[in-house]
Design a protein around this motif. Structure first.
Motif, short mmCIF file in Angstrom:
data_model
loop_
_atom_site.label_atom_id
_atom_site.label_comp_id
_atom_site.label_asym_id
_atom_site.label_seq_id
_atom_site.Cartn_x
_atom_site.Cartn_y
_atom_site.Cartn_z
N GLU A 179 30.65 17.84 8.58
CA GLU A 179 30.79 16.43 8.23
C GLU A 179 29.62 16.01 7.34
O GLU A 179 28.47 16.30 7.65
CB GLU A 179 30.79 15.53 9.48
CG GLU A 179 31.91 15.79 10.43
CD GLU A 179 31.52 16.72 11.57
OE1 GLU A 179 30.46 17.37 11.49
OE2 GLU A 179 32.29 16.81 12.54
N ILE A 180 29.94 15.33 6.25
CA ILE A 180 28.89 14.84 5.36
C ILE A 180 29.01 13.33 5.12
O ILE A 180 28.17 12.74 4.45
CB ILE A 180 28.88 15.59 4.01
CG1 ILE A 180 30.19 15.38 3.25
CG2 ILE A 180 28.58 17.06 4.23
CD1 ILE A 180 30.13 15.82 1.80
N GLY A 181 30.05 12.72 5.66
CA GLY A 181 30.21 11.28 5.48
C GLY A 181 31.57 10.81 5.97
O GLY A 181 32.38 11.59 6.46
N TRP A 182 31.77 9.51 5.84
CA TRP A 182 33.06 8.94 6.21
C TRP A 182 33.29 7.66 5.44
O TRP A 182 32.39 7.09 4.84
CB TRP A 182 33.16 8.67 7.72
CG TRP A 182 32.47 7.41 8.15
CD1 TRP A 182 32.99 6.14 8.16
CD2 TRP A 182 31.13 7.28 8.58
NE1 TRP A 182 32.04 5.25 8.59
CE2 TRP A 182 30.89 5.92 8.84
CE3 TRP A 182 30.09 8.18 8.77
CZ2 TRP A 182 29.66 5.45 9.29
CZ3 TRP A 182 28.87 7.71 9.21
CH2 TRP A 182 28.68 6.36 9.47
N MET A 226 33.45 0.32 5.09
CA MET A 226 32.20 1.07 5.15
C MET A 226 32.38 2.45 4.54
O MET A 226 33.39 3.11 4.79
CB MET A 226 31.77 1.23 6.62
CG MET A 226 30.54 2.03 6.86
SD MET A 226 29.13 0.95 6.67
CE MET A 226 27.83 2.03 7.19
N ILE A 227 31.41 2.83 3.74
CA ILE A 227 31.31 4.22 3.28
C ILE A 227 29.93 4.71 3.70
O ILE A 227 28.94 4.00 3.53
CB ILE A 227 31.42 4.34 1.74
CG1 ILE A 227 32.79 3.95 1.27
CG2 ILE A 227 31.11 5.75 1.30
CD1 ILE A 227 32.93 4.04 -0.23
N HIS A 246 23.57 14.39 0.60
CA HIS A 246 24.79 14.58 -0.18
C HIS A 246 25.08 13.41 -1.12
O HIS A 246 26.11 13.41 -1.79
CB HIS A 246 25.98 14.82 0.74
CG HIS A 246 25.84 16.07 1.56
ND1 HIS A 246 26.05 17.33 1.04
CD2 HIS A 246 25.49 16.25 2.85
CE1 HIS A 246 25.84 18.22 1.98
NE2 HIS A 246 25.49 17.60 3.08
N ARG A 247 24.19 12.44 -1.15
CA ARG A 247 24.41 11.27 -2.01
C ARG A 247 24.18 11.63 -3.48
O ARG A 247 23.46 12.56 -3.79
CB ARG A 247 23.49 10.12 -1.59
CG ARG A 247 23.88 9.61 -0.22
CD ARG A 247 23.01 8.48 0.25
NE ARG A 247 23.36 8.17 1.64
CZ ARG A 247 22.66 7.39 2.43
NH1 ARG A 247 21.58 6.80 1.98
NH2 ARG A 247 23.06 7.18 3.67
N GLY A 248 24.82 10.86 -4.34
CA GLY A 248 24.65 11.06 -5.78
C GLY A 248 25.43 12.23 -6.34
O GLY A 248 25.19 12.66 -7.47
N GLN A 249 26.39 12.76 -5.57
CA GLN A 249 27.17 13.92 -6.02
C GLN A 249 28.64 13.56 -6.26
O GLN A 249 29.47 14.45 -6.44
CB GLN A 249 27.05 15.04 -4.99
CG GLN A 249 25.62 15.52 -4.79
CD GLN A 249 25.52 16.57 -3.71
OE1 GLN A 249 26.35 17.47 -3.62
NE2 GLN A 249 24.48 16.45 -2.88
N GLY A 250 28.97 12.27 -6.23
CA GLY A 250 30.34 11.85 -6.52
C GLY A 250 31.26 11.80 -5.32
O GLY A 250 32.45 11.51 -5.47
#
Length: 134
Positions: free
Chosen positions: A44-47, A62-63, A69-73
């Motif tokens: 898991e890297i986000g939701w 919410m994101i 992992h931010r800034g990678q699209g």
């Protein structure tokens, strides 16, 4: 990167990171398929979670993308994915909001969201309401 509906085994990850939603509602949103999980190499890297404004306009609440992992699209990919699902379900418009003090407003505008109004709560920054026609 893969996007899936959240399942029960994602609950601990979401609870640990989502401080804006009470725990009892997280399971309800998982069961209603209102949370998407982003995975990279099965981790898991986000939701992204959503609900409905006025009970009939999809509203992205919410994101969350883990810091490394931010800034990678990934945020743009999950929003685009969600918008396409909402369009397939017959919705013609989606909504979100962001605080005027947050950089996210520029991100959403880049993706085609337009300012539609605002909400001003006591002792809080201005909340910008944004919409996008699909």
């Amino acid at each position: 990167m893969r996007i899936d509906y959240a399942v029960e085994s994602d609950y601990p990850y979401i609870v640990e990171n989502d401080k804006h939603l009470i725990e009892t509602l997280i399971r309800q949103k998982i069961n209603n398929h209102e949370i998407f999980i982003l995975r990279d190499r099965n981790q898991e890297i986000g939701w992204m979670r959503y609900g409905y404004f006025w009970d009939h306009i999809p509203f992205m609440n919410m994101i969350w993308i883990d810091e490394e992992h931010r800034g990678q699209g990934f945020g743009e990919k999950v929003i685009t994915y969600w918008e396409e699902i909402m369009k397939q379900k017959g919705f013609q418009r989606v909504m979100t909001s962001t605080l005027s003090s947050e950089e996210a407003q520029h991100f959403y505008r880049k993706l085609g969201y337009r300012d539609a109004g605002c909400l001003l709560l006591e002792k809080e920054p201005l909340e910008i309401i944004m919409t996008k026609h699909l």
